[in-house]
Design a protein around this motif. Sequence first.
Motif, PDB file in Angstrom:
ATOM      1  N   ALA A   1       0.857  -1.194   0.000  1.00  0.00           N
ATOM      2  CA  ALA A   1       0.000   0.000   0.000  1.00  0.00           C
ATOM      3  C   ALA A   1       0.885   1.233   0.000  1.00  0.00           C
ATOM      4  CB  ALA A   1      -0.947  -0.009   1.199  1.00  0.00           C
ATOM      5  N   ASP A   2       1.437   1.549  -1.176  1.00  0.00           N
ATOM      6  CA  ASP A   2       2.275   2.742  -1.291  1.00  0.00           C
ATOM      7  C   ASP A   2       1.397   3.952  -1.596  1.00  0.00           C
ATOM      8  OD1 ASP A   2       1.635   2.582  -4.005  1.00  0.00           O
ATOM      9  OD2 ASP A   2       3.628   1.917  -4.626  1.00  0.00           O
ATOM     10  N   LEU A   3       2.004   5.087  -1.854  1.00  0.00           N
ATOM     11  CA  LEU A   3       1.211   6.318  -2.040  1.00  0.00           C
ATOM     12  C   LEU A   3       0.300   6.239  -3.257  1.00  0.00           C
ATOM     13  CD1 LEU A   3       2.544   8.336  -4.479  1.00  0.00           C
ATOM     14  CD2 LEU A   3       4.361   8.433  -2.808  1.00  0.00           C
ATOM     15  N   HIS A   4       0.699   5.471  -4.270  1.00  0.00           N
ATOM     16  CA  HIS A   4      -0.149   5.306  -5.452  1.00  0.00           C
ATOM     17  C   HIS A   4      -1.382   4.465  -5.121  1.00  0.00           C
ATOM     18  CE1 HIS A   4       3.085   7.043  -7.826  1.00  0.00           C
ATOM     19  NE2 HIS A   4       3.916   6.214  -7.214  1.00  0.00           N
ATOM     20  N   VAL A   5      -1.180   3.396  -4.373  1.00  0.00           N
ATOM     21  CA  VAL A   5      -2.300   2.540  -3.956  1.00  0.00           C
ATOM     22  C   VAL A   5      -3.242   3.318  -3.046  1.00  0.00           C
ATOM     23  CG1 VAL A   5      -2.935   0.415  -2.742  1.00  0.00           C
ATOM     24  CG2 VAL A   5      -0.900   0.451  -4.197  1.00  0.00           C
ATOM     25  N   ILE A   6      -2.677   4.128  -2.156  1.00  0.00           N
ATOM     26  CA  ILE A   6      -3.495   4.931  -1.243  1.00  0.00           C
ATOM     27  C   ILE A   6      -4.401   5.876  -2.033  1.00  0.00           C
ATOM     28  CG2 ILE A   6      -3.369   6.801   0.469  1.00  0.00           C
ATOM     29  CD1 ILE A   6      -0.828   5.376   1.561  1.00  0.00           C
ATOM     30  N   ARG A   7      -3.919   6.390  -3.158  1.00  0.00           N
ATOM     31  CA  ARG A   7      -4.723   7.286  -3.991  1.00  0.00           C
ATOM     32  C   ARG A   7      -5.711   6.526  -4.877  1.00  0.00           C
ATOM     33  NH1 ARG A   7      -1.023   8.890  -7.012  1.00  0.00           N
ATOM     34  NH2 ARG A   7      -1.569   7.876  -8.969  1.00  0.00           N
TER      35      ARG A   7
ATOM     36  N   LYS B   1      -5.681   8.260   4.238  1.00  0.00           N
ATOM     37  CA  LYS B   1      -4.279   8.494   3.888  1.00  0.00           C
ATOM     38  C   LYS B   1      -3.342   7.570   4.665  1.00  0.00           C
ATOM     39  CE  LYS B   1      -5.291  11.898   1.148  1.00  0.00           C
ATOM     40  NZ  LYS B   1      -5.204  11.705  -0.325  1.00  0.00           N
ATOM     41  N   ASP B   2      -3.900   6.731   5.530  1.00  0.00           N
ATOM     42  CA  ASP B   2      -3.125   5.828   6.361  1.00  0.00           C
ATOM     43  C   ASP B   2      -2.865   4.529   5.600  1.00  0.00           C
ATOM     44  OD1 ASP B   2      -2.396   3.778   8.245  1.00  0.00           O
ATOM     45  OD2 ASP B   2      -3.171   5.011   9.865  1.00  0.00           O
ATOM     46  N   GLY B   3      -1.600   4.291   5.251  1.00  0.00           N
ATOM     47  CA  GLY B   3      -1.269   3.113   4.464  1.00  0.00           C
ATOM     48  C   GLY B   3      -1.625   1.806   5.131  1.00  0.00           C
ATOM     49  N   ASN B   4      -1.465   1.726   6.452  1.00  0.00           N
ATOM     50  CA  ASN B   4      -1.813   0.494   7.161  1.00  0.00           C
ATOM     51  C   ASN B   4      -3.310   0.224   7.112  1.00  0.00           C
ATOM     52  OD1 ASN B   4       0.836  -0.187   7.890  1.00  0.00           O
ATOM     53  ND2 ASN B   4       0.745   1.030   9.762  1.00  0.00           N
ATOM     54  N   LYS B   5      -4.115   1.290   7.189  1.00  0.00           N
ATOM     55  CA  LYS B   5      -5.567   1.128   7.095  1.00  0.00           C
ATOM     56  C   LYS B   5      -5.964   0.720   5.678  1.00  0.00           C
ATOM     57  CE  LYS B   5      -6.800   4.287  10.857  1.00  0.00           C
ATOM     58  NZ  LYS B   5      -7.465   5.559  11.232  1.00  0.00           N
ATOM     59  N   VAL B   6      -5.296   1.297   4.689  1.00  0.00           N
ATOM     60  CA  VAL B   6      -5.553   0.917   3.296  1.00  0.00           C
ATOM     61  C   VAL B   6      -5.250  -0.564   3.102  1.00  0.00           C
ATOM     62  CG1 VAL B   6      -4.724   1.183   0.919  1.00  0.00           C
ATOM     63  CG2 VAL B   6      -5.197   3.206   2.315  1.00  0.00           C
ATOM     64  N   GLU B   7      -4.103  -1.001   3.598  1.00  0.00           N
ATOM     65  CA  GLU B   7      -3.743  -2.411   3.459  1.00  0.00           C
ATOM     66  C   GLU B   7      -4.768  -3.307   4.141  1.00  0.00           C
ATOM     67  OE1 GLU B   7      -0.181  -5.639   4.432  1.00  0.00           O
ATOM     68  OE2 GLU B   7      -0.323  -3.774   5.592  1.00  0.00           O
ATOM     69  N   LYS B   8      -5.174  -2.946   5.341  1.00  0.00           N
ATOM     70  CA  LYS B   8      -6.147  -3.760   6.077  1.00  0.00           C
ATOM     71  C   LYS B   8      -7.458  -3.872   5.316  1.00  0.00           C
ATOM     72  CE  LYS B   8      -8.279  -4.247  10.650  1.00  0.00           C
ATOM     73  NZ  LYS B   8      -8.380  -3.679  12.023  1.00  0.00           N
ATOM     74  N   GLN B   9      -7.935  -2.744   4.767  1.00  0.00           N
ATOM     75  CA  GLN B   9      -9.182  -2.782   3.990  1.00  0.00           C
ATOM     76  C   GLN B   9      -9.038  -3.662   2.754  1.00  0.00           C
ATOM     77  OE1 GLN B   9     -11.611   0.864   3.396  1.00  0.00           O
ATOM     78  NE2 GLN B   9      -9.961   1.935   4.473  1.00  0.00           N
ATOM     79  N   LEU B  10      -7.914  -3.530   2.064  1.00  0.00           N
ATOM     80  CA  LEU B  10      -7.688  -4.336   0.865  1.00  0.00           C
ATOM     81  C   LEU B  10      -7.655  -5.824   1.198  1.00  0.00           C
ATOM     82  CD1 LEU B  10      -4.989  -2.199  -0.995  1.00  0.00           C
ATOM     83  CD2 LEU B  10      -7.384  -2.522  -1.665  1.00  0.00           C
TER      84      LEU B  10
END
Length: 213
Positions: free
Chosen positions: A140-146, A158-167
């Motif tokens: 979950a880098d800045l591109h994935v976050i966007r 904007k939290d990469g760890n939260k993005v990863e968890k959701q994915l």
Amino acid sequence: MDLFGQTPDWATYLSPILTKYKNRKHPLAYENLYQLVVMVILSAQDSDANINAVAPALFEIYPDMERLSVTNREALLPNISTVRNFGTKANWLIEIAQIIEKNENIPLTMNALTALKGIGRKSANVIMRETNQPAEGIIADLHVIRVAPRIGLISETKDGNKVEKQLMQVLPKSIWGEIGMAISFLGREICRPKPKCDLCPINNFCAYYANEN
């Protein structure tokens, strides 16, 4: 719900980018595992292009963990002075090298990697993906976050760890190893801040594209 009011089959929807980007090497121009680890640490909050520019001269002086482990902060700093947060990263690199000592001791599991200073889950996922380890998470880098919220995969944060968890909650584990970098490459090439939607291979399933058209 997807565009048709059904539970999304994201593995199928995302298959065009999985096919397009599968096994493409990360943009960091590393030549071995040692270089990958060092460059991933240096690239945090910095650009891959900048780290690629710094790396050749750095690795001439510090070709392996053994050489890095016996340096000091004052000697290392001039070689990474154009890197963002270079002082902190110098401390991390030296500490990691002193712990690991030799290239062959570099760990390749999520728990062992994230136990090292300067390596969070995003960095660990990159290292594991590039070395073909079984996926324990999703990059979950800045591109994935966007891009992931724009597609409609997850809610925006904007939290990469939260993005990863959701994915990880919405995507099958069978695609974890490749989907993060696939979305990242999509974000780098097509789904830019000003997206090139007409060129996107998954625009039929994209919430942003549906709202714009």
